[in-house]
Design a protein around this motif. Structure first.
Motif, short mmCIF file in Angstrom:
data_model
loop_
_atom_site.label_atom_id
_atom_site.label_comp_id
_atom_site.label_asym_id
_atom_site.label_seq_id
_atom_site.Cartn_x
_atom_site.Cartn_y
_atom_site.Cartn_z
N LYS A 53 4.49 -0.84 7.31
CA LYS A 53 5.95 -0.84 7.48
C LYS A 53 6.48 0.57 7.73
O LYS A 53 7.57 0.77 8.19
CB LYS A 53 6.63 -1.41 6.22
CG LYS A 53 6.36 -2.89 6.01
CD LYS A 53 7.12 -3.44 4.81
CE LYS A 53 6.59 -2.95 3.49
NZ LYS A 53 5.21 -3.37 3.16
N ARG A 101 7.61 4.95 3.89
CA ARG A 101 7.60 6.33 3.36
C ARG A 101 7.94 7.33 4.45
O ARG A 101 8.73 8.26 4.24
CB ARG A 101 6.23 6.62 2.73
CG ARG A 101 6.00 5.80 1.48
CD ARG A 101 4.54 5.57 1.16
NE ARG A 101 4.37 4.58 0.10
CZ ARG A 101 4.40 3.25 0.31
NH1 ARG A 101 4.58 2.77 1.53
NH2 ARG A 101 4.27 2.42 -0.70
N HIS A 130 -0.77 7.72 1.87
CA HIS A 130 -0.53 6.31 1.52
C HIS A 130 -1.72 5.44 1.95
O HIS A 130 -2.22 4.61 1.17
CB HIS A 130 0.77 5.86 2.19
CG HIS A 130 1.05 4.40 2.08
ND1 HIS A 130 1.09 3.73 0.87
CD2 HIS A 130 1.28 3.44 3.04
CE1 HIS A 130 1.35 2.45 1.08
NE2 HIS A 130 1.46 2.24 2.39
N MET A 162 -4.78 6.37 2.42
CA MET A 162 -5.88 6.69 1.50
C MET A 162 -5.75 5.88 0.21
O MET A 162 -6.71 5.29 -0.28
CB MET A 162 -5.85 8.19 1.19
CG MET A 162 -6.79 8.68 0.12
SD MET A 162 -6.25 8.42 -1.59
CE MET A 162 -4.74 9.33 -1.66
N ARG A 173 -2.96 -5.43 5.23
CA ARG A 173 -2.22 -5.39 6.49
C ARG A 173 -2.76 -6.44 7.48
O ARG A 173 -2.95 -6.18 8.67
CB ARG A 173 -2.28 -3.99 7.12
CG ARG A 173 -1.49 -2.94 6.31
CD ARG A 173 -1.59 -1.56 6.88
NE ARG A 173 -0.69 -0.63 6.20
CZ ARG A 173 -0.71 0.69 6.35
NH1 ARG A 173 -1.60 1.25 7.17
NH2 ARG A 173 0.14 1.45 5.71
N GLN A 221 -2.11 5.08 -11.54
CA GLN A 221 -3.21 4.12 -11.39
C GLN A 221 -4.02 4.04 -12.69
O GLN A 221 -4.44 2.96 -13.11
CB GLN A 221 -4.09 4.55 -10.21
CG GLN A 221 -5.32 3.69 -9.98
CD GLN A 221 -4.98 2.28 -9.51
OE1 GLN A 221 -4.00 2.08 -8.79
NE2 GLN A 221 -5.75 1.31 -9.93
N PHE A 271 11.50 -0.77 -4.93
CA PHE A 271 10.40 -1.13 -4.04
C PHE A 271 9.30 -1.86 -4.83
O PHE A 271 8.77 -2.88 -4.41
CB PHE A 271 9.82 0.12 -3.39
CG PHE A 271 8.75 -0.15 -2.38
CD1 PHE A 271 9.07 -0.38 -1.05
CD2 PHE A 271 7.42 -0.20 -2.76
CE1 PHE A 271 8.08 -0.65 -0.12
CE2 PHE A 271 6.42 -0.46 -1.83
CZ PHE A 271 6.75 -0.68 -0.51
N ASP A 331 7.87 -5.67 -4.76
CA ASP A 331 6.45 -5.94 -4.58
C ASP A 331 5.95 -6.95 -5.62
O ASP A 331 5.19 -7.87 -5.29
CB ASP A 331 5.66 -4.63 -4.71
CG ASP A 331 4.57 -4.53 -3.67
OD1 ASP A 331 4.92 -4.48 -2.47
OD2 ASP A 331 3.39 -4.52 -4.06
C1 GRG Z 1 -7.72 9.31 -4.80
C2 GRG Z 1 -5.61 10.70 -4.66
C3 GRG Z 1 -6.26 9.40 -4.91
C4 GRG Z 1 -5.48 8.31 -5.22
C5 GRG Z 1 -6.00 6.96 -5.44
C6 GRG Z 1 -5.91 4.00 -5.81
C7 GRG Z 1 -4.91 4.96 -6.27
C8 GRG Z 1 -5.33 6.33 -6.62
C9 GRG Z 1 -3.61 4.66 -6.39
C10 GRG Z 1 -3.07 3.34 -6.01
C11 GRG Z 1 -1.74 3.52 -5.39
C12 GRG Z 1 -1.25 2.23 -4.80
C13 GRG Z 1 -2.06 1.57 -3.76
C14 GRG Z 1 -0.09 1.72 -5.21
C15 GRG Z 1 0.49 0.49 -4.65
C16 GRG Z 1 1.72 0.86 -3.90
C17 GRG Z 1 2.14 -0.22 -2.97
C18 GRG Z 1 3.15 -1.20 -3.47
C19 GRG Z 1 1.61 -0.31 -1.76
C20 GRG Z 1 2.06 -1.18 -0.69
O1 GRG Z 1 2.88 -0.36 0.13
P1 GRG Z 1 3.61 -0.92 1.42
O2 GRG Z 1 4.18 -2.28 1.11
O3 GRG Z 1 2.38 -1.11 2.41
O4 GRG Z 1 4.54 0.10 1.93
P2 GRG Z 1 2.35 -0.98 4.01
O5 GRG Z 1 1.11 -1.75 4.41
O6 GRG Z 1 3.59 -1.59 4.58
O7 GRG Z 1 2.24 0.47 4.33
#
Ligand code: GRG
Length: 391
Positions: free
Chosen positions: A53, A56, A116, A118, A135, A200, A311, A315
């Motif tokens: 989307k 960010r 993001h 990553m 996605r 996390q 947000f 979710d």
């Molecule tokens: C190794 C630095 C490092 C970090 C990894 C795995 C982790 C630590 C953190 C998890 C963070 C995470 C995935 C949080 C979820 C956030 C979330 C609601 C993601 C979905 O975001 P959207 O809806 O996705 O914006 P799109 O696909 O639209 O970009």
């Protein structure tokens, strides 16, 4: 839930979004151009390009545009076009002008999207959420194997830092290097142990998850672990902040960790780090790049708090109400994994009520702080998007 969608007849938010998404997509494509080792870059591109989307990136861009507009009202010389005008799209000339106007914030937005991407790759790994779909397509480790997914995530993270500190578009724009230093430092804080990674870890500690490694973390004396890991409410960046005079960009380490019981403060702590830190950083950094003053930065940060929480609550709701085709990821996972979510604590109705409160609060704040623009309510519209989205 009452819908309070902003209606400003002159403002075409759809065009606003698609113009900027196109610019972000093509910049990402350029910054992640295929090179050696081919399989690594292919895997990075697989997760970073395509159907996100880009919320960010859009937050960073809109914060940048908002501050530029406000400052140009007094200085006159920077803004040759009105970036909020729907006439942006009117001709290819105005598209080029828009690209020129946004040139400094595009590398920043792409760096944020790389971080993001990553986080999504790593989050989907079997040792964390163990997800197969992201996605709308197989997760990175399903497509490339766990080792390559891990490495693609690592490489995206460092590529983000490289893009940020090497971008000529940013360097030509900023008046002093402290802006870039602040932004890079804040990105590290938002991403690291005080931000996304810390959030996390709190999630692992307070929540049962699908993976056995994570479960053993959740069940192994969390409070003792928190103390020894230094995540017991202390601000690890404080020492650095004392020297730089800059502000922390995460609240993951705030609050009481003495109980593993699921309650509002636990949920907020997990969300503020895991999801909120990068969303807040997006708004703050866009504003910082546009040379916002301290009051504007504080207001943007407060707004970032609201957007981040809204947000994540959305979710949580979508995990209960959405389907895999629309979401592009597996729904129902929060409940199966006994995740710490707003819905788990307050129920669906409680979550919806909270979203309404946050939407009203966010809009009020923008008005009160002078960040609202009647002709192009971009920040209001992005808040609405974060709340009323279907995926
Ligand atoms: C190794 C630095 C490092 C970090 C990894 C795995 C982790 C630590 C953190 C998890 C963070 C995470 C995935 C949080 C979820 C956030 C979330 C609601 C993601 C979905 O975001 P959207 O809806 O996705 O914006 P799109 O696909 O639209 O970009």
């Amino acid at each position: 839930m009452r819908s309070s969608t902003t209606s400003h007849s002159a403002f075409d938010f759809k065009s606003y979004l698609s113009d900027r998404r196109d610019l972000v997509e093509s910049k990402l494509d350029e910054l992640l151009a295929q090179r050696e080792p081919a399989i690594l870059w292919e895997s990075m591109r697989y997760s970073a390009l395509g159907s996100g989307k880009r919320i960010r990136a859009l937050l960073a861009i809109s914060a940048y545009e908002t501050i530029k507009r406000i400052n140009s009202d007094t200085t006159q010389n920077d803004q040759q076009i009105n970036p909020n005008s729907q006439s942006d799209r009117a001709s290819s000339k105005s598209e080029i002008e828009l690209q020129k106007f946004l040139a400094p914030v595009l590398p920043l937005s792409c760096a944020i999207e790389m971080v993001h991407a990553m986080s999504l790759i790593h989050d989907d790994l079997p040792c964390l959420d163990n997800d197969d779909v992201r996605r709308g397509k197989p997760t990175n480790h399903k497509a490339y194997g766990e080792a390559m997914a891990l490495l693609a995530g690592d490489a995206l993270l460092m590529r983000a830092v490289e893009v940020l500190i090497c971008s000529r578009d940013i360097q030509q724009h900023i008046e002093c290097n402290s802006i870039l230093l602040d932004i890079t430092r804040a990105l590290a804080t938002a991403t690291g142990a005080e931000g996304m990674v810390g959030g996390q870890v709190f999630d692992l500690i307070y929540t049962g998850t699908g993976s056995s490694a994570a479960q053993s973390c959740a069940s192994s004396a969390p409070d003792a672990n928190l103390q020894s890991a230094g995540l017991n409410g202390s601000n690890n960046c404080q020492e650095l902040n004392d020297h730089t005079g800059s502000q922390s960009h995460s609240k993951a380490s705030a609050g009481d960790t003495s109980s593993t019981q699921l309650n509002e403060s636990v949920i907020r702590k997990i969300h503020a780090g895991k999801t909120g830190a990068l969303l807040r950083f997006s708004l703050w950094s866009g504003a910082r790049l546009a040379s916002a003053n301290q009051l504007q930065l504080n207001a943007m940060d407060q707004f970032g708090d609201i957007v981040g929480l809204a947000f994540q609550i959305t979710d949580d709701l979508l995990d209960v109400t959405g389907d895999v085709e629309t979401l592009g990821k597996t729904p129902g996972k929060d409940q199966t994994a006994n995740k710490a979510t707003w819905v788990a604590v307050f129920g669906v109705d409680g979550a919806r009520e909270k979203l309404q409160i946050l939407e009203d609060e966010g809009k009020k704040l923008l008005k009160a702080e002078g960040l609202s623009n009647a002709d192009g309510p971009i920040l209001e519209s992005l808040l609405e998007m974060a709340i009323h989205r279907h995926k």
